[in-house]
Design a protein around this motif. Sequence first.
Motif, PDB file in Angstrom:
ATOM      1  N   SER A 160       1.983 -38.623  -5.140  1.00 18.80           N
ATOM      2  CA  SER A 160       3.124 -39.493  -4.791  1.00 18.80           C
ATOM      3  C   SER A 160       4.403 -38.683  -4.918  1.00 18.80           C
ATOM      4  O   SER A 160       5.199 -38.884  -5.826  1.00 18.80           O
ATOM      5  CB  SER A 160       3.146 -40.725  -5.696  1.00 18.80           C
ATOM      6  OG  SER A 160       2.967 -40.359  -7.057  1.00 18.80           O
ATOM      7  N   GLY A 185       6.716 -38.294  -2.409  1.00 16.54           N
ATOM      8  CA  GLY A 185       7.649 -38.651  -1.357  1.00 16.54           C
ATOM      9  C   GLY A 185       6.945 -38.975  -0.047  1.00 16.54           C
ATOM     10  O   GLY A 185       5.709 -38.934   0.033  1.00 16.54           O
ATOM     11  N   ARG A 186       7.736 -39.334   0.949  1.00 16.09           N
ATOM     12  CA  ARG A 186       7.198 -39.659   2.267  1.00 16.09           C
ATOM     13  C   ARG A 186       7.979 -38.905   3.337  1.00 16.09           C
ATOM     14  O   ARG A 186       9.107 -38.480   3.089  1.00 16.09           O
ATOM     15  CB  ARG A 186       7.272 -41.177   2.515  1.00 16.09           C
ATOM     16  CG  ARG A 186       6.438 -41.972   1.505  1.00 16.09           C
ATOM     17  CD  ARG A 186       6.499 -43.468   1.790  1.00 16.09           C
ATOM     18  NE  ARG A 186       6.008 -43.825   3.097  1.00 16.09           N
ATOM     19  CZ  ARG A 186       4.718 -43.985   3.415  1.00 16.09           C
ATOM     20  NH1 ARG A 186       3.778 -43.835   2.503  1.00 16.09           N
ATOM     21  NH2 ARG A 186       4.374 -44.312   4.652  1.00 16.09           N
ATOM     22  N   GLU A 241       4.441 -47.274 -10.100  1.00 10.42           N
ATOM     23  CA  GLU A 241       3.827 -48.585  -9.831  1.00 10.42           C
ATOM     24  C   GLU A 241       2.298 -48.484  -9.860  1.00 10.42           C
ATOM     25  O   GLU A 241       1.629 -49.234 -10.572  1.00 10.42           O
ATOM     26  CB  GLU A 241       4.297 -49.126  -8.476  1.00 10.42           C
ATOM     27  CG  GLU A 241       5.768 -49.549  -8.504  1.00 10.42           C
ATOM     28  CD  GLU A 241       6.275 -50.094  -7.173  1.00 10.42           C
ATOM     29  OE1 GLU A 241       5.468 -50.253  -6.232  1.00 10.42           O
ATOM     30  OE2 GLU A 241       7.498 -50.355  -7.072  1.00 10.42           O
ATOM     31  N   LEU A 282       1.907 -31.629  -0.872  1.00  9.98           N
ATOM     32  CA  LEU A 282       2.428 -30.329  -1.277  1.00  9.98           C
ATOM     33  C   LEU A 282       1.454 -29.244  -0.840  1.00  9.98           C
ATOM     34  O   LEU A 282       0.256 -29.495  -0.705  1.00  9.98           O
ATOM     35  CB  LEU A 282       2.551 -30.259  -2.799  1.00  9.98           C
ATOM     36  CG  LEU A 282       3.493 -31.237  -3.480  1.00  9.98           C
ATOM     37  CD1 LEU A 282       3.245 -31.222  -4.984  1.00  9.98           C
ATOM     38  CD2 LEU A 282       4.932 -30.859  -3.191  1.00  9.98           C
ATOM     39  N   GLU A 332       5.705 -34.620 -13.442  1.00  5.70           N
ATOM     40  CA  GLU A 332       6.947 -34.688 -12.673  1.00  5.70           C
ATOM     41  C   GLU A 332       7.669 -33.352 -12.746  1.00  5.70           C
ATOM     42  O   GLU A 332       7.840 -32.772 -13.816  1.00  5.70           O
ATOM     43  CB  GLU A 332       7.829 -35.829 -13.217  1.00  5.70           C
ATOM     44  CG  GLU A 332       9.257 -35.842 -12.730  1.00  5.70           C
ATOM     45  CD  GLU A 332       9.427 -35.920 -11.205  1.00  5.70           C
ATOM     46  OE1 GLU A 332       8.780 -36.755 -10.561  1.00  5.70           O
ATOM     47  OE2 GLU A 332      10.216 -35.103 -10.671  1.00  5.70           O
ATOM     48  N   TYR A 333       8.112 -32.887 -11.583  1.00  5.47           N
ATOM     49  CA  TYR A 333       8.781 -31.596 -11.459  1.00  5.47           C
ATOM     50  C   TYR A 333      10.142 -31.589 -12.170  1.00  5.47           C
ATOM     51  O   TYR A 333      10.506 -30.613 -12.821  1.00  5.47           O
ATOM     52  CB  TYR A 333       8.936 -31.285  -9.967  1.00  5.47           C
ATOM     53  CG  TYR A 333       9.646 -30.002  -9.669  1.00  5.47           C
ATOM     54  CD1 TYR A 333       9.061 -28.785  -9.960  1.00  5.47           C
ATOM     55  CD2 TYR A 333      10.906 -30.013  -9.087  1.00  5.47           C
ATOM     56  CE1 TYR A 333       9.714 -27.596  -9.693  1.00  5.47           C
ATOM     57  CE2 TYR A 333      11.569 -28.828  -8.813  1.00  5.47           C
ATOM     58  CZ  TYR A 333      10.970 -27.630  -9.128  1.00  5.47           C
ATOM     59  OH  TYR A 333      11.628 -26.463  -8.867  1.00  5.47           O
ATOM     60  N   VAL A 382      14.289 -51.448  -6.065  1.00  4.57           N
ATOM     61  CA  VAL A 382      13.515 -52.083  -7.142  1.00  4.57           C
ATOM     62  C   VAL A 382      12.219 -51.312  -7.358  1.00  4.57           C
ATOM     63  O   VAL A 382      11.539 -50.971  -6.393  1.00  4.57           O
ATOM     64  CB  VAL A 382      13.161 -53.551  -6.787  1.00  4.57           C
ATOM     65  CG1 VAL A 382      12.400 -54.208  -7.928  1.00  4.57           C
ATOM     66  CG2 VAL A 382      14.405 -54.352  -6.433  1.00  4.57           C
ATOM     67  N   VAL A 411       3.525 -28.782 -10.024  1.00  3.14           N
ATOM     68  CA  VAL A 411       2.137 -28.802  -9.560  1.00  3.14           C
ATOM     69  C   VAL A 411       2.012 -27.833  -8.388  1.00  3.14           C
ATOM     70  O   VAL A 411       2.813 -27.858  -7.456  1.00  3.14           O
ATOM     71  CB  VAL A 411       1.741 -30.228  -9.130  1.00  3.14           C
ATOM     72  CG1 VAL A 411       0.370 -30.227  -8.464  1.00  3.14           C
ATOM     73  CG2 VAL A 411       1.753 -31.163 -10.331  1.00  3.14           C
ATOM     74  N   PRO A 454      14.177 -40.185 -10.046  1.00  6.44           N
ATOM     75  CA  PRO A 454      15.387 -39.396  -9.792  1.00  6.44           C
ATOM     76  C   PRO A 454      16.505 -40.130  -9.050  1.00  6.44           C
ATOM     77  O   PRO A 454      17.666 -39.755  -9.176  1.00  6.44           O
ATOM     78  CB  PRO A 454      14.887 -38.200  -8.978  1.00  6.44           C
ATOM     79  CG  PRO A 454      13.511 -38.540  -8.549  1.00  6.44           C
ATOM     80  CD  PRO A 454      12.978 -39.531  -9.507  1.00  6.44           C
ATOM     81  N   LEU A 505      13.272 -47.616   2.460  1.00  7.36           N
ATOM     82  CA  LEU A 505      13.022 -48.930   1.891  1.00  7.36           C
ATOM     83  C   LEU A 505      12.884 -49.959   3.007  1.00  7.36           C
ATOM     84  O   LEU A 505      13.655 -49.935   3.976  1.00  7.36           O
ATOM     85  CB  LEU A 505      14.178 -49.344   0.977  1.00  7.36           C
ATOM     86  CG  LEU A 505      14.428 -48.436  -0.230  1.00  7.36           C
ATOM     87  CD1 LEU A 505      15.748 -48.779  -0.909  1.00  7.36           C
ATOM     88  CD2 LEU A 505      13.276 -48.546  -1.226  1.00  7.36           C
ATOM     89  N   ALA A 512       8.840 -44.180  -7.407  1.00  7.71           N
ATOM     90  CA  ALA A 512       8.402 -45.582  -7.416  1.00  7.71           C
ATOM     91  C   ALA A 512       6.890 -45.708  -7.252  1.00  7.71           C
ATOM     92  O   ALA A 512       6.227 -46.453  -7.990  1.00  7.71           O
ATOM     93  CB  ALA A 512       9.116 -46.339  -6.312  1.00  7.71           C
ATOM     94  N   ILE A 513       6.320 -44.962  -6.303  1.00  7.35           N
ATOM     95  CA  ILE A 513       4.886 -45.116  -6.036  1.00  7.35           C
ATOM     96  C   ILE A 513       4.052 -44.671  -7.236  1.00  7.35           C
ATOM     97  O   ILE A 513       3.143 -45.383  -7.670  1.00  7.35           O
ATOM     98  CB  ILE A 513       4.472 -44.306  -4.777  1.00  7.35           C
ATOM     99  CG1 ILE A 513       5.149 -44.905  -3.542  1.00  7.35           C
ATOM    100  CG2 ILE A 513       2.949 -44.284  -4.601  1.00  7.35           C
ATOM    101  CD1 ILE A 513       4.803 -44.229  -2.232  1.00  7.35           C
ATOM    102  N   GLY A 517       4.160 -36.836  -9.409  1.00  3.68           N
ATOM    103  CA  GLY A 517       5.428 -37.406  -8.952  1.00  3.68           C
ATOM    104  C   GLY A 517       5.744 -38.717  -9.645  1.00  3.68           C
ATOM    105  O   GLY A 517       4.955 -39.658  -9.583  1.00  3.68           O
TER     106      GLY A 517
END
Length: 463
Positions: free
Chosen positions: A267, A269-270, A189, A152, A205-206, A347, A239, A212, A317, A185-186, A182
């Motif tokens: 974390s 997103g990518r 985990e 960001l 988390e936004y 998952v 953030v 989401p 994924l 998943a990341i 964020g």
Amino acid sequence: MTNSHDLVVIGAGPGGYVAAIRAAQLGLNVGVIEKESRLGGTCLRIGCIPSKALLESSELFHETKHSFAGHGIVAKEVALDLKAMLARKDGVVDQLTKGIAGLLKKNKITRYEGLGRFTGPGAVEVVAADGKVTALTAKNVLIATGSTSATLKGIELDGDKVGTSTEALSWPAVPGHLVVIGAGAIGLELGSVWCRLGAKVTVLEYLDRILPANDAEIAKDAQKVLAKQGLTFKLGVKVTGARATKDGAVVEIEGQQPITCDRVLVSVGRKPHTEGLGLDKVGITLDPKGRIPVDAHFRTAAAGVFAIGDVIPGPMLAHKAEEEGVACVEHIVTGYGHVNYDAIPNVVYTHPEVAGVGKTEEELVAAGIPYRKGAFPFLANGRAKALGQTDGKVKILAHKETDRILGVHILGPRAGDLIAEAVAAMEFGASAEDLARTCHAHPTLAEVVKEAALAVDGRALHI
Ligand code: NAI
């Protein structure tokens, strides 16, 4: 020297190396270009596999401390050897990357180490780390270069205290206070890993919810369970910055006091990884999100150039990329090849796991599709009781008139394995009644899936 191939794959992640193997099986002469010395891509080197190794180890540590006593096992002086835990993780990755090198060899696939880039139609070159350039010609080129962590504005990644998943898989000590930016998943985990090892973990988390992409009811249940485990959630928080300080790190939030902490995991997103590919040399332009546009057969705007996985639209994924890689090369060789995007599971490997396939309840409501819903809790399942893992439920959504299964969502032990049955059922166009009439072994966690299918028709047996 020019090396000619029927297919050159750029990127040896799960999408690329699986496509290469399938192409070789179909008789193509295949070359694979990978810039890293270890094959397997993000998933294997710095993603799915090392995170699962740490999730497993940290869960065992946590259970030894907190669950063993309930089983009548007295474990005194349980201590953490983080160095050994990290070394085990590295060992798992090492074995698997070597395994892929073996698979390429077995399938007579030529491996090129270096950066792959287009020089013109049907022409690709490999630039090795020492600057050596190898020119290749190819009838077909498949781009499978994956993605990299997004960040960001205002976040100053320092490759240490303020890091992405890559750094968070190898921190040499347990942070006192970890802030996770964020709640995807990341974040959940790796937040879980460090929480189990003793860190105080705050997740920012936004949105007003976690996960989401998942079914909202299941995500809400997951949040409650994870909060009980010690994760603190701050939702609806924007953030605006993060940076390392002399003693730790600071995270800035819009309209609130900054949070000081020891480490930060970003974390959020990518993003697709297409830099340096020379796409302009073959006339490929990216969409506004930086992705490569493709048609239903993964063909790009350039003749003979294909793209799959994280560089094209859809969920980022590994298994989605694998399916696309296989479908793409099968279509090149046979004229047939298909991916069913309605049956791609996701998952999240927290404890318990979160898994889903098909439409969420919100999506069905938004689309105005009439449905019936059946849910069954793990609390009423014998095997879950014996395991001592009774949090969560299975929820099945079926069409109101046809009973066809439209979505299955699970929070519970081994949800990631249980979802496979739902995916197979959906691939066969099954109804909830089909699942309900299928014999499930007793006592197993899978009986919760059967009971949820029975519950769609209001006839669950054990509740
Ligand atoms: P994500 O996109 O799943 O979640 C990112 C979260 O960050 C979102 O909830 C978003 O609302 C939040 N966010 C964005 N800007 C923010 C801000 N300024 N302040 C606070 N929160 C903010 O991304 P994640 O978890 O980084 O994963 C990246 C990709 O990798 C995803 O496509 C994911 O599906 C995939 N992945 C899948 C795994 C799995 O299948 N188990 C494991 C790890 C990653």
